[in-house]
Design an enzyme around this catalytic site. Structure first.
Site, PDB file in Angstrom:
ATOM      1  N   HIS A 107      47.572 -56.676 -37.389  1.00 28.26           N
ATOM      2  CA  HIS A 107      47.734 -55.994 -36.100  1.00 28.26           C
ATOM      3  C   HIS A 107      48.318 -54.607 -36.215  1.00 28.26           C
ATOM      4  O   HIS A 107      48.653 -53.996 -35.205  1.00 28.26           O
ATOM      5  CB  HIS A 107      48.642 -56.796 -35.168  1.00 28.26           C
ATOM      6  CG  HIS A 107      48.098 -58.120 -34.774  1.00 28.26           C
ATOM      7  ND1 HIS A 107      47.366 -58.313 -33.629  1.00 28.26           N
ATOM      8  CD2 HIS A 107      48.158 -59.320 -35.381  1.00 28.26           C
ATOM      9  CE1 HIS A 107      47.009 -59.583 -33.539  1.00 28.26           C
ATOM     10  NE2 HIS A 107      47.482 -60.218 -34.591  1.00 28.26           N
ATOM     11  N   LYS A 138      54.219 -50.142 -21.972  1.00 31.54           N
ATOM     12  CA  LYS A 138      54.073 -50.794 -23.282  1.00 31.54           C
ATOM     13  C   LYS A 138      55.388 -50.641 -24.030  1.00 31.54           C
ATOM     14  O   LYS A 138      56.287 -49.948 -23.544  1.00 31.54           O
ATOM     15  CB  LYS A 138      52.920 -50.160 -24.066  1.00 31.54           C
ATOM     16  CG  LYS A 138      52.964 -48.623 -24.097  1.00 31.54           C
ATOM     17  CD  LYS A 138      51.775 -48.049 -24.850  1.00 31.54           C
ATOM     18  CE  LYS A 138      50.526 -47.877 -24.007  1.00 31.54           C
ATOM     19  NZ  LYS A 138      49.400 -48.685 -24.418  1.00 31.54           N
ATOM     20  N   ARG A 139      55.490 -51.290 -25.217  1.00 29.04           N
ATOM     21  CA  ARG A 139      56.698 -51.078 -26.020  1.00 29.04           C
ATOM     22  C   ARG A 139      56.931 -49.578 -26.180  1.00 29.04           C
ATOM     23  O   ARG A 139      55.980 -48.813 -26.288  1.00 29.04           O
ATOM     24  CB  ARG A 139      56.508 -51.688 -27.413  1.00 29.04           C
ATOM     25  CG  ARG A 139      56.547 -53.194 -27.476  1.00 29.04           C
ATOM     26  CD  ARG A 139      56.355 -53.707 -28.904  1.00 29.04           C
ATOM     27  NE  ARG A 139      55.009 -53.483 -29.395  1.00 29.04           N
ATOM     28  CZ  ARG A 139      54.706 -53.077 -30.619  1.00 29.04           C
ATOM     29  NH1 ARG A 139      55.660 -52.859 -31.509  1.00 29.04           N
ATOM     30  NH2 ARG A 139      53.459 -52.918 -31.003  1.00 29.04           N
ATOM     31  N   LYS A 152      53.321 -44.363 -29.756  1.00 30.81           N
ATOM     32  CA  LYS A 152      52.690 -44.587 -28.442  1.00 30.81           C
ATOM     33  C   LYS A 152      52.901 -43.372 -27.518  1.00 30.81           C
ATOM     34  O   LYS A 152      52.328 -43.278 -26.452  1.00 30.81           O
ATOM     35  CB  LYS A 152      53.214 -45.875 -27.801  1.00 30.81           C
ATOM     36  CG  LYS A 152      52.798 -47.129 -28.592  1.00 30.81           C
ATOM     37  CD  LYS A 152      53.328 -48.390 -27.955  1.00 30.81           C
ATOM     38  CE  LYS A 152      53.082 -49.645 -28.791  1.00 30.81           C
ATOM     39  NZ  LYS A 152      51.737 -50.219 -28.620  1.00 30.81           N
ATOM     40  N   THR A 206      45.791 -53.577 -25.790  1.00 34.72           N
ATOM     41  CA  THR A 206      45.132 -54.533 -24.894  1.00 34.72           C
ATOM     42  C   THR A 206      45.463 -54.152 -23.453  1.00 34.72           C
ATOM     43  O   THR A 206      44.710 -54.465 -22.534  1.00 34.72           O
ATOM     44  CB  THR A 206      45.589 -55.976 -25.164  1.00 34.72           C
ATOM     45  OG1 THR A 206      47.011 -55.975 -25.336  1.00 34.72           O
ATOM     46  CG2 THR A 206      44.924 -56.547 -26.386  1.00 34.72           C
ATOM     47  N   LYS A 213      43.285 -54.169 -19.827  1.00 36.20           N
ATOM     48  CA  LYS A 213      43.769 -54.754 -18.566  1.00 36.20           C
ATOM     49  C   LYS A 213      43.644 -53.742 -17.430  1.00 36.20           C
ATOM     50  O   LYS A 213      43.202 -54.080 -16.325  1.00 36.20           O
ATOM     51  CB  LYS A 213      45.229 -55.212 -18.719  1.00 36.20           C
ATOM     52  CG  LYS A 213      45.370 -56.379 -19.681  1.00 36.20           C
ATOM     53  CD  LYS A 213      46.805 -56.583 -20.180  1.00 36.20           C
ATOM     54  CE  LYS A 213      46.779 -57.497 -21.407  1.00 36.20           C
ATOM     55  NZ  LYS A 213      48.043 -57.497 -22.167  1.00 36.20           N
TER      56      LYS A 213
HETATM   57  C1  26Y Z   1      57.957 -56.641 -38.469  1.00 36.29           C
HETATM   58  C2  26Y Z   1      58.228 -57.314 -37.196  1.00 36.29           C
HETATM   59  C3  26Y Z   1      59.586 -56.947 -36.678  1.00 36.29           C
HETATM   60  C4  26Y Z   1      57.190 -57.081 -36.142  1.00 36.29           C
HETATM   61  C5  26Y Z   1      57.338 -57.656 -34.927  1.00 36.29           C
HETATM   62  C6  26Y Z   1      56.409 -57.495 -33.945  1.00 36.29           C
HETATM   63  C7  26Y Z   1      56.064 -56.325 -36.369  1.00 36.29           C
HETATM   64  C8  26Y Z   1      55.122 -56.174 -35.369  1.00 36.29           C
HETATM   65  C9  26Y Z   1      55.280 -56.763 -34.143  1.00 36.29           C
HETATM   66  C10 26Y Z   1      54.340 -56.624 -33.046  1.00 36.29           C
HETATM   67  C11 26Y Z   1      53.220 -56.002 -33.157  1.00 36.29           C
HETATM   68  C12 26Y Z   1      52.283 -55.848 -32.048  1.00 36.29           C
HETATM   69  O1  26Y Z   1      52.493 -56.290 -30.933  1.00 36.29           O
HETATM   70  N1  26Y Z   1      51.159 -55.213 -32.339  1.00 36.29           N
HETATM   71  C13 26Y Z   1      50.124 -54.947 -31.373  1.00 36.29           C
HETATM   72  O2  26Y Z   1      49.186 -55.994 -31.456  1.00 36.29           O
HETATM   73  C14 26Y Z   1      48.221 -55.872 -30.438  1.00 36.29           C
HETATM   74  C15 26Y Z   1      47.317 -57.074 -30.520  1.00 36.29           C
HETATM   75  O3  26Y Z   1      46.482 -56.979 -31.613  1.00 36.29           O
HETATM   76  C16 26Y Z   1      47.449 -54.574 -30.574  1.00 36.29           C
HETATM   77  O4  26Y Z   1      46.596 -54.448 -29.462  1.00 36.29           O
HETATM   78  C17 26Y Z   1      48.390 -53.392 -30.621  1.00 36.29           C
HETATM   79  O5  26Y Z   1      47.659 -52.217 -30.921  1.00 36.29           O
HETATM   80  C18 26Y Z   1      49.462 -53.616 -31.662  1.00 36.29           C
HETATM   81  O6  26Y Z   1      50.428 -52.586 -31.611  1.00 36.29           O
END
Ligand code: 26Y
Length: 820
Positions: free
Chosen positions: A355, A543-544, A549, A651, A655
């Site tokens: 991801h 978003k986050r 971003k 995503t 939406k």
């Molecule tokens: C390393 C750890 C602390 C960690 C925790 C959460 C690393 C990443 C994440 C979360 C990542 C995340 O939400 N990624 C998003 O996933 C979505 C679904 O695929 C994508 O649409 C989006 O671009 C991506 O930032």
């Protein structure tokens, strides 16, 4: 209970009164909500049992989706709609003087995730159930979800999110299905008749207790299961009656440390103890899940040698990749398989989704830590690495550099992404551009070795949640025009293209948006006391909060619009409301500084009479699924402005599109595919392309200072950050300033500023032409069907998991046993 309105009313009242021992009028809204939710859960239990029977009877292949995050959002409304009993309940409750809408507001969002990855998992579960796919999931039942965000003086303050305080009505504790997970200790080997046996001793046991949450399909009687593990202590080694003080302390330490495992989502991993806890969480999740699924498989008489024919296991990002060595451990140490056979079974069973390409999110754990915490798992990882490197050596003798770059273990660390790739038969990216970047850049060496593993599955969203449930007005309008077929077949939304020139339909569409905007306006007024004008453009960036971003780009642009109005107070401008929402990770200072800046600009703008309602800036606190469901139906504009190449998919972009908002965005993630769907004239594109960004990263050549000198607007918005113009946020704004100037603007905020400004100018012009705008909006909705997660999940099912919908799956080939 839900046969007809009268029996529902009677059942509801009886339960409510008998459970709480009060008369209906004395009960609280929460008690009413809870009663209804419990009734629904009970109602689905028959289908739940039947679904499991059906899966068993057909012996259909199943997928297990393992994820550290599930952002389920509220379930009541969605399940009532899926069960086709929403109106019945709403009317029945109304007769009793209760508003169902008000009861829905009592449900708390389980914050078991942080962003897109977690919500994707929830939308995927929704689609699997809707498509009658045998798909279950495993996660962790964190006692505290992601923190609750409060804003104090413009700063983010994190408050623990103890979401279980009042109980969670959708879960069922299944203590009978608990398993033990082992940490620490020593492993010794024994050779008996030529075979190696591994003995693990002196470990600490943690009990994993699952809580089941039903995943209700859309009007199809299918109920799949999400199992969330909770970590509990096992006191069997302590004699509670005769505890010495030392033992008592030891017992309490043990209790604290076990319970911490499911205490928090993403404990900070900047410290040693934080890292240990994160690894423990990850292993806890995968060990409990694998033990459980293997047990189930064996109980059904499944033959482990046929595991990949019957079971697919999907790991959502690298967080659960310890599942790979854990599967090897179970197959070898507990089931007696040899390495080769166990490895083939494992690889054939596992698939992995990446991801992100951000280095910070590609997990690496110190070897010594894994070795200490998980001695047997470490031995297996080490062996995986040895064999993998040997294979590489055979193919590329002498190419140390390549082997070093690809190794699972290198520089004292275990690289989780490498483990996930090596141990899976499928590795997918989440949008076309993201998959290309994985193949060509980030994972190129792996792609060269095993191109057949790599594939794309563009993300999707549940149209049932994000349109049918979240935007009832729009759903009704669509169904009146083209019938309700789109609910079963979202691609059918493109029949809306037939009414592209129908003025009265376009007017209706505009009215629906206006109503939704009014609703959001009154929410904002109620919560923040700030009036916003529903006639203004609602421009949302939710978003986050993250540097890539580029909320910073957005807020600097807003600040620019403001300063321009100050220079030219009579300037014509389409009234514009900028909405922000999002959480910053607690230790992410830079993202928190952006939140502070948004608030400082908001204060300035919202209070200044010269602006005369032409500009408003609102930051909505505590972003989550429920808040997204409020904002998205009311948005005109969707900000998807990441630095090209950095957003894997997004995503939120989908939406918004499905709810008729127009995207202003870069060619990044799934924006590229949205552009393909709607055409260049229906989207406001700007900024550097991904190749350009990656080229700059590789070769340099960008000078932020040069832009500062050349473009007057840049010092105009940046100087006030460091000149004392703002009354607070001094340090934060200096940090932002320096990232742009001293650190040469790593996310190209200044580089893209000019083209972002012009994209906004084009957008404003388009908004003034109401017919054009409404047509654009309709095109978004009409073309959004291709982003339904149903389509995405069909592809995962066909191309990765090789599972079929229960209707299509083959003849009965397993004995029936009662099980749940
Ligand atoms: C390393 C750890 C602390 C960690 C925790 C959460 C690393 C990443 C994440 C979360 C990542 C995340 O939400 N990624 C998003 O996933 C979505 C679904 O695929 C994508 O649409 C989006 O671009 C991506 O930032």
């Amino acid at each position: 209970m839900f046969r007809d309105k009268e029996s529902f009313k009677q059942a509801f009242q009886e339960r409510l009164e008998s459970f709480y021992g009060k008369s209906l009028t004395e009960t609280t809204q929460l008690e009413r909500y809870s009663t209804l939710a419990n009734m629904v859960r009970e109602h689905v239990s028959t289908d739940w049992i039947q679904t499991n029977r059906l899966y068993k009877k057909t012996g259909a292949k199943k997928v297990y989706y393992i994820s550290m995050e599930f952002l389920m959002g509220r379930l009541l409304r969605s399940y009532l709609i899926h069960l086709g009993i929403y109106d019945l309940c709403a009317e029945g409750l109304e007769d009793l003087g209760i508003s169902l809408r008000a009861l829905e507001e009592e449900e708390r969002d389980p914050g078991l995730g942080s962003g897109g990855l977690g919500r994707l998992a929830a939308d995927f579960l929704d689609s699997m159930a809707a498509l009658k796919l045998p798909g279950h999931a495993y996660g962790i039942r964190y006692r505290n979800g992601l923190f609750e965000q409060k804003i104090v003086d413009g700063y983010q303050v994190e408050v623990p999110d103890y979401w279980l305080q009042e109980g969670y009505d959708w879960e069922v504790r299944r203590f009978d299905r608990s398993v033990e997970v082992h940490f620490g200790g020593k492993v010794w080997m024994e050779k008996v008749r030529g075979r190696l046996f591994f003995h693990h001793e002196g470990y600490e046991s943690v009990l994993a207790v699952p809580y089941y949450v039903p995943i209700v399909g859309y009007r199809n009687k299918i109920v799949n299961t999400l199992r969330l593990w909770s970590a509990e202590s096992i006191f069997k080694e302590f004699n509670i009656n005769a505890l010495s003080e030392r033992d008592y302390t030891r017992m309490m330490d043990y209790k604290r440390s076990t319970e911490a495992i499911s205490g928090f989502l993403y404990p900070a991993d900047s410290t040693l103890s934080g890292k240990i806890l994160r690894i423990k969480q990850q292993y806890f999740l995968v060990s409990a899940s694998l033990q459980d699924l293997i047990k189930r498989y064996k109980r059904m008489g499944g033959d482990l040698r046929r595991l990949p024919e019957k079971i697919a296991i999907h790991i959502n990002d690298t967080h659960p990749s310890l599942a790979i060595p854990e599967m090897m451990r179970i197959l070898m140490d507990e089931e007696g398989f040899g390495w080769e056979e166990a490895w083939n079974l494992t690889v054939q069973t596992f698939s992995y989704t990446n991801h992100t390409i951000l280095a910070e999110a590609l997990e690496k754990w110190p070897i010594d830590m894994i070795q200490k915490l998980l001695p047997r798992i470490y031995m297996i990882i080490h062996e995986i690495n040895e064999r993998f490197c040997q294979d590489l050596w055979k193919k590329h003798p002498g190419d140390w550099d390549r082997i070093h770059q690809m190794a699972v273990e290198a520089d004292g660390q275990v690289k989780m992404a490498h483990l996930a790739i090596v141990g899976s038969h499928s590795v997918n990216g989440v949008s076309e551009i993201h998959t290309d970047i994985l193949k060509e850049k980030v994972m190129n060496l792996f792609y060269q070795e095993t191109p057949q593993k790599f594939n794309n599955k563009t993300n999707g969203i549940s149209h049932r949640r994000w349109l049918l449930t979240a935007n009832p007005r729009l759903s009704r309008l669509i169904s009146e025009q083209i019938g309700g077929g789109w609910i079963e077949n979202p691609l059918g939304l493109n029949r809306l293209l037939d009414v592209l020139d129908n003025c009265s339909f376009l007017d209706e569409l505009q009215k629906v948006k206006r109503k939704n905007k009014e609703e959001l306006s009154s929410y904002v007024k109620r919560k923040y006391g700030i009036p916003i004008d529903p006639a203004s453009i609602f421009d949302a960036h939710i978003k986050r909060i993250h540097a890539y971003k580029r909320q910073l780009l957005n807020i600097l642009h807003v600040f620019y619009l403001y300063l321009r109005l100050k220079e030219e107070p009579n300037r014509e401008m389409v009234p514009h409301t900028f909405l922000f929402a999002g959480k910053a990770a607690p230790n992410y200072y830079y993202a928190k500084a952006i939140i502070k800046l948004i608030h400082s600009v908001a204060d300035l703008v919202n209070r200044d009479p010269t602006v005369k309602d032409r500009l408003k800036v609102i930051f909505l606190e505590n972003y989550g699924v429920t808040l997204a469901e409020r904002i998205i139906p009311a948005a005109d504009v969707s900000e998807q402005i990441s630095t090209a190449s950095q957003e894997a998919s997004g995503t939120g972009n989908m939406k918004f599109m499905m709810n008729g908002a127009i995207t202003i965005g870069t060619l990044d993630g799934a924006n590229v595919e949205i552009l393909e769907a709607v055409g260049e004239e229906n989207l406001f594109l700007f900024g550097l392309k991904a190749e350009e960004v990656l080229e700059y990263y590789a070769r340099g050549g960008y000078q932020a200072r040069e832009l500062y000198r050349k473009d007057d607007r840049i010092p105009m918005v940046l100087e006030p950050l460091v000149s004392g113009f703002f009354h607070s946020g001094y340090e934060e704004f200096h940090a932002l300033y320096h990232s742009l100037i001293t650190d040469n603007d790593p996310f190209f905020v200044l580089k893209d500023f000019d083209s972002y400004v012009s994209a906004h100018e084009r957008l404003e012009k388009a908004y003034l032409d109401r017919d054009r705008w409404n047509r654009m909006s309709l095109i978004q909705i009409a073309q959004s069907g291709r982003f339904s997660s149903d389509g995405t999940i069909r592809k995962y099912a066909d191309e990765i998991w090789e599972i079929r919908s229960i209707e299509e799956s083959g003849q009965i080939d397993q004995p029936t046993r009662s099980d749940s």
